[in-house]
Write an enzyme that holds these catalytic residues in place. Sequence first.
Site, short mmCIF file in Angstrom:
data_model
loop_
_atom_site.label_atom_id
_atom_site.label_comp_id
_atom_site.label_asym_id
_atom_site.label_seq_id
_atom_site.Cartn_x
_atom_site.Cartn_y
_atom_site.Cartn_z
N ASN A 153 0.85 -1.22 -0.01
CA ASN A 153 -0.20 -0.12 -0.09
C ASN A 153 0.88 1.27 -0.05
O ASN A 153 0.41 2.39 0.13
CB ASN A 153 -0.78 -0.12 1.29
CG ASN A 153 -0.04 -0.07 2.52
OD1 ASN A 153 1.01 -0.47 2.60
ND2 ASN A 153 -0.73 0.36 3.62
N GLU A 154 2.18 1.12 -0.12
CA GLU A 154 2.96 2.31 0.01
C GLU A 154 2.54 3.46 -0.73
O GLU A 154 2.79 4.62 -0.42
CB GLU A 154 4.50 1.95 -0.73
CG GLU A 154 5.25 1.16 0.15
CD GLU A 154 4.71 -0.40 0.25
OE1 GLU A 154 4.05 -0.78 -0.46
OE2 GLU A 154 5.64 -1.28 0.86
#
Length: 277
Positions: A153-154
């Site tokens: 999910n960076e």
Amino acid sequence: MFVLRQCLTLGTKSSIRNFSATTNLVNLTINEDTGVAIMELNKPPVNSLNYELLEAMHRTLVKLENEKCPGMILTSSSRSTFSAGLDLLEMYKPTVDKARRFWSMLQNTWIKLYSTPYPTVAAINGHSPAGGCLLAMSCEHRIMVPDKMIGLNETQLGIVAPQWFQDCMRNIIGERQAEKALIAGRMFTSEEALKIGLVDELATDKEDLMQKAHDFLDEQMGLPPLARSVVKVGFRKDTLSKLINGREADIKMFLDNVFQPKVQESLENYIQMLKKK
Ligand SMILES: CC/C=C\CC/C=C/CC(=O)SCCNC(=O)CCNC(=O)[C@H](O)C(C)(C)COP(=O)(O)OP(=O)(O)OC[C@H]1O[C@@H](n2cnc3c(N)ncnc32)[C@H](O)[C@@H]1OP(=O)(O)O
């Protein structure tokens, strides 16, 4: 079945037998009949990967390799979370030395986990964002309980998943799915993850999860170990070599990124948001 339990403690290279009231960041259980190791991450509440946990994991992986472990299950002692990924506090306003040391230990741990000659299975008993997803993806097989979330999910946090995180995902779900997931920083439910192949099996509960993990290892341990490991490492060598040959460049990229004012601002907001939840 006789079970040997070892507790790896902070700040000491030696492991102690028996349970200990001190900080056991990794609980290691070895089945004396089969040799199968269960490596349980134990940094409440969410197994955020700070330097100390990564170091304890690295030390455990070295020990398992030295002792010719036949197979390992990676899981978590938390009821909600497999691992919340990298510890945000390691990246928030660190000194250069601290940031470098942290990233270097992350590299060490990943290289060891990704290249084990013995079979590995992630028993994903909770949420598994970002670095948590990386750990799961580094095992050979992934089994997950229902109704949890997994993914890199960076992007959603305003940071960039390093190339080797991206490569791990690409190797599992393919170019197109990985590109879409990484650009969006998408988190998948367990059921969605099964559909795209990010996980291999779903389990009904923790007991079923561990049973399925043992079943996978039983199957693998029936194969000739040398041939098995040569094929495994052959498949993984390009991804591994890219990092091994570019460790310093990867550290520099991390340091350049982490000290960007915009990145620090995103991290601060995210940490605040998590604390207010
Ligand atoms: C920037 C540099 C450039 C490149 C590097 C890029 C690579 C990054 C990879 C990463 O891994 S970044 C980390 C990404 N992680 C996340 O986005 C996960 C954040 N956490 C969550 O979404 C949730 O905590 C959870 C779904 C994992 C679990 O939810 P729940 O069971 O409801 O727990 P809480 O949210 O209440 O959290 C409890 C406690 O833990 C703290 N915490 C959570 N995650 C982290 C973390 N990654 N690092 C440090 N601390 C974390 C949270 O703030 C709570 O703290 P309290 O003090 O309020 O108890």
